[in-house]
Design a protein around this motif. Structure first.
Motif, mmCIF file in Angstrom:
data_model
loop_
_atom_site.group_PDB
_atom_site.id
_atom_site.type_symbol
_atom_site.label_atom_id
_atom_site.label_comp_id
_atom_site.label_asym_id
_atom_site.label_seq_id
_atom_site.Cartn_x
_atom_site.Cartn_y
_atom_site.Cartn_z
ATOM 1 N N ALA A 90 0.853 -1.198 0.000
ATOM 2 C CA ALA A 90 0.000 0.000 0.000
ATOM 3 C C ALA A 90 0.887 1.245 0.000
ATOM 4 C CB ALA A 90 -0.922 -0.014 1.215
ATOM 5 N N THR A 94 0.844 3.692 5.267
ATOM 6 C CA THR A 94 -0.412 2.967 5.500
ATOM 7 C C THR A 94 -0.195 1.866 6.532
ATOM 8 O OG1 THR A 94 -1.110 3.355 3.215
ATOM 9 C CG2 THR A 94 -2.254 1.625 4.418
ATOM 10 N N ARG A 95 -1.130 1.752 7.482
ATOM 11 C CA ARG A 95 -1.116 0.642 8.430
ATOM 12 C C ARG A 95 -2.141 -0.392 7.986
ATOM 13 N NH1 ARG A 95 -2.544 4.070 13.605
ATOM 14 N NH2 ARG A 95 -4.088 4.693 12.044
ATOM 15 N N ASP A 98 -5.656 0.519 8.352
ATOM 16 C CA ASP A 98 -6.163 1.569 7.468
ATOM 17 C C ASP A 98 -6.795 1.014 6.191
ATOM 18 O OD1 ASP A 98 -5.161 3.528 9.208
ATOM 19 O OD2 ASP A 98 -3.213 3.564 8.181
ATOM 20 N N VAL A 99 -6.503 -0.241 5.887
ATOM 21 C CA VAL A 99 -6.918 -0.819 4.601
ATOM 22 C C VAL A 99 -8.425 -1.056 4.575
ATOM 23 C CG1 VAL A 99 -6.686 -2.808 3.055
ATOM 24 C CG2 VAL A 99 -4.674 -1.892 4.235
ATOM 25 N N GLN A 143 -5.589 6.173 -1.067
ATOM 26 C CA GLN A 143 -5.523 5.932 0.371
ATOM 27 C C GLN A 143 -6.496 4.825 0.769
ATOM 28 O OE1 GLN A 143 -3.436 7.423 2.438
ATOM 29 N NE2 GLN A 143 -2.625 9.014 1.083
ATOM 30 N N GLY A 144 -6.066 3.953 1.683
ATOM 31 C CA GLY A 144 -6.927 2.877 2.163
ATOM 32 C C GLY A 144 -7.014 1.692 1.214
ATOM 33 N N ALA A 146 -5.041 -1.420 -0.885
ATOM 34 C CA ALA A 146 -3.847 -2.268 -0.862
ATOM 35 C C ALA A 146 -3.926 -3.245 -2.023
ATOM 36 C CB ALA A 146 -3.741 -3.015 0.467
#
Length: 280
Positions: A90, A94-95, A98-99, A143-144, A146
């Motif tokens: 990602a 990004t953690r 967060d996905v 964003q968000g 993966a």
């Protein structure tokens, strides 16, 4: 320089397999959206060589590719078995928490089904290619999102690896076939020691028809490494049988085919080639 048509883009598993198979040679990768496009590239330019996934140890056979090769008239000139290890990648920072959406090729998603089921509330979306999924995330700053792809793809497109080795089983290999215009096949295989063959045939509706063929192959010491049946479109309850044979004596192999021809319908040799090595 060899022109190699693959399904996918730079960084895809097809790209990796092509470079590994043609190691030490200069190659020009032609990225295609579909496997049908790979065949069209060969039809449009007989000098193009194609590389196409045919089966995976977790997801099974890519049935449509058997038919694509048979109908194309191309010859199989080689194979390569690639160890597949998937990662979740990602945008930087990004953690895992967060996905909200995971993108990848449907076969890759299938291979990681157990891991993906642990991601609560995450939408799984099928895309055309593993590497392309990662590229789109990078280019569009999604964003968000993966992607499931190879670890090396993250470096190519400036992404972070969130989790490595997410495939369901570590014994995850994909077998790729190398195909070429049949008129160029022998020239491309000059010096190759052939010990494997891919054939396709139909059988009459008589009791024990398949058993008789298998018995003859066994008598001639043919090692049947795979057999796959596919329905014949427009002919209800009739099937084509795709078989892979390995052998140590080419003459005995040809005798085996001569012996089963009277028992089969429309037997066709898709290719005779060297059995592929398996990457680790």
């Amino acid at each position: 320089m060899k022109k190699i048509a693959i399904q996918g883009i730079i960084g895809s598993y097809h790209d990796v397999a092509a470079h590994n198979y043609f190691e030490g040679e200069e190659i020009d990768i032609i990225g295609c959206i579909t496997f049908g496009d790979v065949i069209r590239q060969i039809r449009d330019d007989a000098s193009v060589v194609g590389l196409m996934a045919i089966e995976n140890t977790i997801a099974g056979s890519l049935l449509q590719n058997h038919e694509l090769i048979r109908q194309s008239g191309c010859s199989i000139i080689g194979e390569y078995k690639l160890r597949i290890s998937h990662s979740l990648v990602a945008l930087p920072g990004t953690r895992l928490s967060d996905v909200r959406e995971v993108n990848s090729h449907p076969i890759a998603l299938m291979q990681c089904a157990d891991f993906l089921q642990t991601l609560s509330g995450v939408k799984i979306v099928e895309k055309e290619d593993t590497a392309l999924s990662a590229k789109l995330i990078a280019e569009n700053k999604l964003q968000g999102h993966a992607a499931v792809c190879g670890k090396h793809v993250a470096e190519t497109y400036g992404l972070d690896v969130l989790v490595e080795g997410i495939e369901t089983n570590s014994r995850n290999f994909t077998r790729f076939l190398v195909i070429a215009d049949r008129w160029n096949a022998e020239g491309l295989m000059r010096g190759t020691v052939k010990n494997k063959s891919s054939v396709v045939f139909a059988l009459p509706h008589t009791a024990g028809s398949l058993s008789k063929v298998l018995t003859i192959l066994s008598f001639y010491d043919m090692n049947l490494t795979k057999i796959q049946s596919l329905p014949i479109i427009g002919r209800e309850w009739e099937y084509l049988f795709y078989a892979n044979l390995t052998f140590t004596d080419y003459t005995r192999y040809k005798q085996a085919l001569d012996a089963i021809i009277p028992l089969t319908i429309d037997l066709k040799i898709l290719g005779e080639y060297a059995e592929g090595k398996q990457s680790m």
